[in-house]
Motif scaffolding. Structure first.
Motif, PDB file in Angstrom:
ATOM      1  N   ARG A 183      17.509  35.728  27.975  1.00  0.00           N
ATOM      2  CA  ARG A 183      18.875  35.230  28.121  1.00  0.00           C
ATOM      3  C   ARG A 183      19.873  36.376  28.102  1.00  0.00           C
ATOM      4  O   ARG A 183      19.800  37.281  27.267  1.00  0.00           O
ATOM      5  CB  ARG A 183      19.214  34.244  27.002  1.00  0.00           C
ATOM      6  CG  ARG A 183      18.437  32.942  27.064  1.00  0.00           C
ATOM      7  CD  ARG A 183      19.071  31.901  26.158  1.00  0.00           C
ATOM      8  NE  ARG A 183      20.405  31.544  26.593  1.00  0.00           N
ATOM      9  CZ  ARG A 183      20.746  30.341  27.040  1.00  0.00           C
ATOM     10  NH1 ARG A 183      19.831  29.394  27.149  1.00  0.00           N
ATOM     11  NH2 ARG A 183      21.992  30.082  27.386  1.00  0.00           N
ATOM     12  N   SER A 184      20.840  36.313  29.001  1.00  0.00           N
ATOM     13  CA  SER A 184      21.836  37.382  29.103  1.00  0.00           C
ATOM     14  C   SER A 184      22.733  37.450  27.876  1.00  0.00           C
ATOM     15  O   SER A 184      23.342  38.485  27.603  1.00  0.00           O
ATOM     16  CB  SER A 184      22.690  37.184  30.357  1.00  0.00           C
ATOM     17  OG  SER A 184      23.368  35.943  30.305  1.00  0.00           O
ATOM     18  N   GLU A 185      22.845  36.346  27.104  1.00  0.00           N
ATOM     19  CA  GLU A 185      23.724  36.354  25.928  1.00  0.00           C
ATOM     20  C   GLU A 185      23.112  37.086  24.735  1.00  0.00           C
ATOM     21  O   GLU A 185      23.805  37.393  23.767  1.00  0.00           O
ATOM     22  CB  GLU A 185      24.054  34.921  25.497  1.00  0.00           C
ATOM     23  CG  GLU A 185      24.681  34.066  26.579  1.00  0.00           C
ATOM     24  CD  GLU A 185      23.643  33.226  27.296  1.00  0.00           C
ATOM     25  OE1 GLU A 185      24.004  32.188  27.875  1.00  0.00           O
ATOM     26  OE2 GLU A 185      22.440  33.607  27.274  1.00  0.00           O
ATOM     27  N   SER A 187      21.684  40.119  22.772  1.00  0.00           N
ATOM     28  CA  SER A 187      21.699  41.585  22.760  1.00  0.00           C
ATOM     29  C   SER A 187      20.413  42.145  22.171  1.00  0.00           C
ATOM     30  O   SER A 187      19.885  43.154  22.625  1.00  0.00           O
ATOM     31  CB  SER A 187      22.883  42.103  21.946  1.00  0.00           C
ATOM     32  OG  SER A 187      24.105  41.754  22.558  1.00  0.00           O
ATOM     33  N   SER A 230      18.198  31.765  34.293  1.00  0.00           N
ATOM     34  CA  SER A 230      18.530  32.809  33.338  1.00  0.00           C
ATOM     35  C   SER A 230      18.667  34.135  34.063  1.00  0.00           C
ATOM     36  O   SER A 230      18.173  34.301  35.170  1.00  0.00           O
ATOM     37  CB  SER A 230      17.421  32.930  32.273  1.00  0.00           C
ATOM     38  OG  SER A 230      17.215  31.703  31.616  1.00  0.00           O
ATOM     39  N   VAL A 231      19.332  35.065  33.427  1.00  0.00           N
ATOM     40  CA  VAL A 231      19.425  36.409  33.975  1.00  0.00           C
ATOM     41  C   VAL A 231      18.201  37.163  33.498  1.00  0.00           C
ATOM     42  O   VAL A 231      18.070  37.492  32.325  1.00  0.00           O
ATOM     43  CB  VAL A 231      20.704  37.120  33.498  1.00  0.00           C
ATOM     44  CG1 VAL A 231      20.740  38.538  34.032  1.00  0.00           C
ATOM     45  CG2 VAL A 231      21.925  36.338  33.949  1.00  0.00           C
ATOM     46  N   HIS A 232      17.247  37.405  34.391  1.00  0.00           N
ATOM     47  CA  HIS A 232      16.011  38.063  34.002  1.00  0.00           C
ATOM     48  C   HIS A 232      16.192  39.570  34.102  1.00  0.00           C
ATOM     49  O   HIS A 232      16.327  40.116  35.183  1.00  0.00           O
ATOM     50  CB  HIS A 232      14.865  37.608  34.908  1.00  0.00           C
ATOM     51  CG  HIS A 232      14.705  36.122  34.933  1.00  0.00           C
ATOM     52  ND1 HIS A 232      14.502  35.392  33.793  1.00  0.00           N
ATOM     53  CD2 HIS A 232      14.742  35.228  35.955  1.00  0.00           C
ATOM     54  CE1 HIS A 232      14.385  34.111  34.102  1.00  0.00           C
ATOM     55  NE2 HIS A 232      14.544  33.995  35.401  1.00  0.00           N
ATOM     56  N   ARG A 233      16.176  40.231  32.968  1.00  0.00           N
ATOM     57  CA  ARG A 233      16.389  41.671  32.960  1.00  0.00           C
ATOM     58  C   ARG A 233      15.213  42.341  32.280  1.00  0.00           C
ATOM     59  O   ARG A 233      14.706  41.842  31.280  1.00  0.00           O
ATOM     60  CB  ARG A 233      17.664  42.023  32.182  1.00  0.00           C
ATOM     61  CG  ARG A 233      18.915  41.376  32.721  1.00  0.00           C
ATOM     62  CD  ARG A 233      20.027  41.492  31.712  1.00  0.00           C
ATOM     63  NE  ARG A 233      19.620  40.917  30.435  1.00  0.00           N
ATOM     64  CZ  ARG A 233      20.348  40.976  29.336  1.00  0.00           C
ATOM     65  NH1 ARG A 233      21.496  41.586  29.349  1.00  0.00           N
ATOM     66  NH2 ARG A 233      19.930  40.417  28.220  1.00  0.00           N
ATOM     67  N   ASP A 264      21.605  47.209  31.741  1.00  0.00           N
ATOM     68  CA  ASP A 264      22.591  46.125  31.739  1.00  0.00           C
ATOM     69  C   ASP A 264      22.701  45.498  30.361  1.00  0.00           C
ATOM     70  O   ASP A 264      22.812  44.296  30.217  1.00  0.00           O
ATOM     71  CB  ASP A 264      22.210  45.054  32.770  1.00  0.00           C
ATOM     72  CG  ASP A 264      23.334  44.038  32.967  1.00  0.00           C
ATOM     73  OD1 ASP A 264      24.498  44.422  32.802  1.00  0.00           O
ATOM     74  OD2 ASP A 264      23.021  42.872  33.272  1.00  0.00           O
ATOM     75  N   ARG A 265      22.635  46.345  29.333  1.00  0.00           N
ATOM     76  CA  ARG A 265      22.704  45.833  27.963  1.00  0.00           C
ATOM     77  C   ARG A 265      24.059  45.193  27.726  1.00  0.00           C
ATOM     78  O   ARG A 265      25.084  45.755  28.043  1.00  0.00           O
ATOM     79  CB  ARG A 265      22.476  46.981  26.981  1.00  0.00           C
ATOM     80  CG  ARG A 265      22.459  46.547  25.528  1.00  0.00           C
ATOM     81  CD  ARG A 265      22.298  47.748  24.631  1.00  0.00           C
ATOM     82  NE  ARG A 265      21.115  48.500  24.966  1.00  0.00           N
ATOM     83  CZ  ARG A 265      20.867  49.715  24.457  1.00  0.00           C
ATOM     84  NH1 ARG A 265      21.719  50.288  23.642  1.00  0.00           N
ATOM     85  NH2 ARG A 265      19.763  50.355  24.796  1.00  0.00           N
ATOM     86  N   ARG A 266      24.051  43.993  27.130  1.00  0.00           N
ATOM     87  CA  ARG A 266      25.318  43.322  26.837  1.00  0.00           C
ATOM     88  C   ARG A 266      25.903  43.909  25.570  1.00  0.00           C
ATOM     89  O   ARG A 266      25.433  43.663  24.476  1.00  0.00           O
ATOM     90  CB  ARG A 266      25.096  41.814  26.656  1.00  0.00           C
ATOM     91  CG  ARG A 266      26.348  41.107  26.146  1.00  0.00           C
ATOM     92  CD  ARG A 266      26.181  39.618  26.184  1.00  0.00           C
ATOM     93  NE  ARG A 266      26.248  39.110  27.523  1.00  0.00           N
ATOM     94  CZ  ARG A 266      27.382  38.883  28.185  1.00  0.00           C
ATOM     95  NH1 ARG A 266      28.529  39.151  27.620  1.00  0.00           N
ATOM     96  NH2 ARG A 266      27.376  38.409  29.403  1.00  0.00           N
TER      97      ARG A 266
END
Length: 288
Positions: A183-185, A187, A230-233, A264-266
């Protein structure tokens, strides 16, 4: 000695610094919302701790979306240092923050550092057949919250996840951690280990990709919420700040590790204004 009043926040900060033998913390978080202290007092006290050089940043833990948004708004209006992190419990069996909190932290620029990503060990699969000797689940005091998870529904879900992990040829803990980090949310995840082998399993969460096919397989086992993109990173690895104050470090036998997305770390953006959510209920906190 509890609560988020100015007295207690400053008092406990000084105690923590003495116990840790350091001059400042990287992050100081308010665990649980205090219904008995005006939110303005808490926000001002935390901002003052930053000004005093006692902590670099401050955050919250287990707060609701409206409570987080109210704190950010108060700090922005007053010109105080605002919270930059939220620490919620989050794992495959505890997903209640997905709808009410994650959208708020994304709007307001807070990073989520989730704790108990392995559901106190249940998502490692070690409790499927019996409680291992010396395991937390068998301890009368330490296992009180974990044993509440031992429902037939949860056990069946863990059995299904174990099959998915076996098909991928990875430990269940690796699958569970990667699920959180998809999940992009999120960290980072806070995990604990008592043996080096457990740390290696946790670190392995960075070594395989999460795709739509795997998302669908896991969703079929965990149908609590609707399937969303989801944002797959690709995740990476970083150690937590050595001054970070985490209650999970109270046990000297536990080693803490934080898993962070490498690209692309939040990162929290202190200059980002919290955009109001449509039809958001009023904050459950005193606003004077």
């Amino acid at each position: 000695d509890r609560g988020l009043s100015r007295k207690h926040l400053h008092q406990e900060m000084d105690k923590s610094l003495r116990r840790l033998g350091v001059d400042y913390l990287d992050l100081y978080q308010c665990h649980r919302y205090d219904e008995h202290t005006p939110l303005e007092e808490t926000c001002r006290a935390m901002s003052d701790l930053v000004e005093r050089g006692k902590t670099l940043y401050w955050g919250v833990s287990e707060w609701t979306g409206p409570q987080i948004e109210a704190a950010v708004s108060i700090c922005e209006a007053a010109g105080w240092h605002r919270p930059i992190s939220n620490q919620p419990i989050y794992n495959m069996l505890d997903r209640h923050w997905e709808e009410g909190v994650f959208p708020t932290t994304a709007r307001c620029g807070l990073g989520n550092v989730c704790f108990s990503p392995l559901a106190e060990g249940m998502l490692t699969g070690k409790y499927l057949d019996a409680t291992p000797e010396q395991a937390r689940g068998g301890d009368e005091k330490q296992g009180v919250f974990l044993r509440r998870r031992f429902t037939e529904e949860n056990i069946e879900r863990v059995r299904g996840l174990a099959l998915v992990a076996a098909d991928l040829d990875v430990p269940m803990s690796t699958l569970a951690l990667r699920w959180c980090l998809r999940r992009s949310e999120i960290s980072s995840c806070i995990v604990g280990a008592t043996r080096p082998a457990q740390l290696l399993e946790n670190v392995a969460a960075v070594d395989f990709d999460w795709d739509e096919s795997l998302e669908a397989k896991v969703h079929a086992i965990l149908p609590r919420t609707s399937l969303t993109r989801s944002v797959h990173r690709p995740p990476g690895l970083a150690a937590p700040p050595h001054h970070a104050h985490q209650k999970s470090l109270a046990d000297p036998g536990v080693t803490a590790l934080a898993l962070l997305p490498a690209r692309d770390r939040r990162l929290p953006n202190p200059g980002l204004r919290c955009r109001p959510a449509p039809r958001l209920p009023p904050p459950a906190c005193p606003l004077h």
